[in-house]
Design an enzyme around this catalytic site. Structure first.
Site, PDB file in Angstrom:
ATOM      1  N   HIS A   6       0.827  -1.201   0.000  1.00 29.12           N
ATOM      2  CA  HIS A   6       0.000   0.000   0.000  1.00 29.12           C
ATOM      3  C   HIS A   6       0.867   1.260   0.000  1.00 29.12           C
ATOM      4  O   HIS A   6       2.091   1.199   0.155  1.00 29.12           O
ATOM      5  CB  HIS A   6      -0.931  -0.010   1.210  1.00 29.12           C
ATOM      6  N   GLU A  11       1.286   3.765   2.121  1.00 29.71           N
ATOM      7  CA  GLU A  11       2.047   4.078   3.331  1.00 29.71           C
ATOM      8  C   GLU A  11       3.313   3.230   3.421  1.00 29.71           C
ATOM      9  O   GLU A  11       4.382   3.712   3.821  1.00 29.71           O
ATOM     10  CB  GLU A  11       1.189   3.844   4.578  1.00 29.71           C
ATOM     11  N   CYS A  71      -5.210   1.063   6.597  1.00 33.26           N
ATOM     12  CA  CYS A  71      -5.980  -0.149   6.883  1.00 33.26           C
ATOM     13  C   CYS A  71      -5.587  -0.735   8.239  1.00 33.26           C
ATOM     14  O   CYS A  71      -4.486  -0.525   8.741  1.00 33.26           O
ATOM     15  CB  CYS A  71      -5.798  -1.184   5.773  1.00 33.26           C
ATOM     16  N   CYS A 101      -1.480  -1.417   7.518  1.00 36.22           N
ATOM     17  CA  CYS A 101      -0.583  -0.258   7.451  1.00 36.22           C
ATOM     18  C   CYS A 101      -0.513   0.465   8.798  1.00 36.22           C
ATOM     19  O   CYS A 101       0.520   1.035   9.154  1.00 36.22           O
ATOM     20  CB  CYS A 101      -1.052   0.709   6.370  1.00 36.22           C
ATOM     21  N   ASP A 115     -22.431  -4.593 -34.471  1.00 34.17           N
ATOM     22  CA  ASP A 115     -21.105  -3.965 -34.524  1.00 34.17           C
ATOM     23  C   ASP A 115     -19.960  -4.953 -34.348  1.00 34.17           C
ATOM     24  O   ASP A 115     -18.831  -4.653 -34.730  1.00 34.17           O
ATOM     25  CB  ASP A 115     -20.990  -2.883 -33.438  1.00 34.17           C
ATOM     26  N   ARG A 119      -7.156  -2.148 -26.597  1.00 30.13           N
ATOM     27  CA  ARG A 119      -5.953  -2.469 -27.379  1.00 30.13           C
ATOM     28  C   ARG A 119      -5.160  -1.239 -27.810  1.00 30.13           C
ATOM     29  O   ARG A 119      -3.995  -1.359 -28.169  1.00 30.13           O
ATOM     30  CB  ARG A 119      -6.328  -3.325 -28.589  1.00 30.13           C
ATOM     31  N   GLY A 147     -26.391  -0.762 -26.602  1.00 33.39           N
ATOM     32  CA  GLY A 147     -26.900   0.253 -27.510  1.00 33.39           C
ATOM     33  C   GLY A 147     -27.865   1.229 -26.851  1.00 33.39           C
ATOM     34  O   GLY A 147     -27.958   1.322 -25.626  1.00 33.39           O
ATOM     35  N   LEU A 185     -28.832   1.722 -22.851  1.00 28.25           N
ATOM     36  CA  LEU A 185     -28.459   2.992 -22.220  1.00 28.25           C
ATOM     37  C   LEU A 185     -29.678   3.702 -21.640  1.00 28.25           C
ATOM     38  O   LEU A 185     -29.646   4.213 -20.519  1.00 28.25           O
ATOM     39  CB  LEU A 185     -27.768   3.890 -23.246  1.00 28.25           C
TER      40      LEU A 185
END
Length: 348
Positions: free
Chosen positions: A51, A53, A81, A90, A206, A213, A290, A294
């Site tokens: 982490h 810290e 934590c 931590c 599509d 990528r 699509g 949405l």
């Protein structure tokens, strides 16, 4: 700006270096200050690794500053934590190194931590100051906070549209709207989220790869809603480049790279999906289409951000209309050649 705020700003800057690499952990940054000078810095670099810290303290040791710990202040953007997870607590390390003061950006909403790290530091006599730049620190990890406080992933909606508000033409031919610069930015967005979701028609028409990528970083999980399992295995989202989950109404099955998750209530599909993704520890989802899918998220008021790419030079007349946002607040817009990108948040 106070000194505490200045150092906390630096913690936030450092934390952002972990974007796309630390999920489902939060992004965290830390600095160690001795006599008003930063002598060491650290951030959470990779999920499962040390982490912020720990990295900060280790840098101080490597630079020969271990003797400065008892006179130093540690700044950290999120509560240290207090539990054994992938790494030791931590808070234990801070106490062990006899650091007398810790300044914390905000509390950690994760139930295993929430307040326990602060309590452990208090009990050991460490002075703690909490909620320095709290708003900014919560904003930094809005996905993490949404996930743990609302028990669902953080939802981002994304689509591209023509200047006359169309997402596709009237034929089945794919309409390429955004330019190469916007496309590369979308791949960066993908690298920053845990998963990408599309509906059946988008997958069929599509045949998207749904990978990042054109950008570095971890591949997001690919999600598709295919209620009656109409999609052929020849589609690119079923290739070996990333894992895929198919949400459907017919079966649950583990087929290696492709997993099928059966939803039981067709009238409540979105909430069932959110519950399943919460159980799978998927903290954020980029919904890429699509239009119908949405709009379902918008109508259910189940979204946090929307990013809309508009090609200002393209008009097509007849075609598929864009979704209609509700409760949106425009935060900013960005120009990439002929494309304008609008960034919205849900005011609710």
């Amino acid at each position: 700006m106070t000194l505490d705020e200045r150092y906390m700003h630096r913690c936030i800057e450092l934390a952002q270096k972990g974007r796309g690499f630390v999920a489902p952990n939060p992004m965290v940054g830390s600095v160690l200050v001795y006599k008003d000078e930063i002598i060491a810095e650290g951030w959470h670099r990779q999920y499962g690794e040390a982490h912020a810290e720990v990295n900060c303290i280790n840098e101080a040791i490597a630079k020969g500053y271990a003797d400065k710990f008892p006179q130093s202040t540690l700044y950290v953007s999120l509560e240290p934590c207090a539990h054994f997870g992938k790494t030791p607590p931590c808070s234990n390390l801070i106490i062990e190194k006899k650091i007398p003061k810790v300044v914390i950006g905000c509390r950690d909403p994760f139930p295993e931590v929430n307040g326990k790290g602060i309590e452990k530091l208090h009990a050991a006599g460490v002075e703690t100051i909490v909620d320095v730049l709290k708003k900014e620190c919560v904003e930094l990890n809005k996905r993490f906070f949404t996930f743990h406080q609302q028990h669902r992933p953080y939802i981002l909606l994304k689509w591209a549209q023509t200047s006359d508000q169309k997402m596709a033409g009237s034929s089945t031919d794919r309409l390429f709207i955004s330019n190469e610069f916007s496309n590369r930015l979308v791949h960066q967005w993908r690298s920053e989220e845990a998963a990408i979701l599309v509906g059946t028609n988008t997958a069929l028409l599509d045949d998207p790869q749904l990978t990042n990528r054109y950008w570095q970083g971890k591949q997001p999980m690919r999600l598709v809603l295919d209620k009656t399992l109409r999609l052929p295995q020849s589609l690119k989202l079923f290739n070996s480049e990333a894992s895929t989950i198919v949400f459907n109404l017919l079966k649950t099955e583990d087929a290696g790279q492709v997993k099928y998750h059966q939803l039981k209530n067709e009238k409540n599909l979105l909430q069932e999906m959110m519950d399943a993704l919460y159980e799978l520890n998927i903290q954020s989802v980029l919904v890429e289409g699509g239009a119908t899918l949405l709009q379902h998220f918008i109508d259910a008021d189940l979204w946090d951000e929307a990013r809309v790419i508009q090609n200002e030079q393209l008009q097509i007349g007849e075609g598929l209309s864009v979704p209609v946002l509700k409760n949106q607040l425009l935060l900013e817009k960005e120009q990439l050649q002929a494309d304008t990108i609008y960034y919205y948040v849900n005011q609710n």
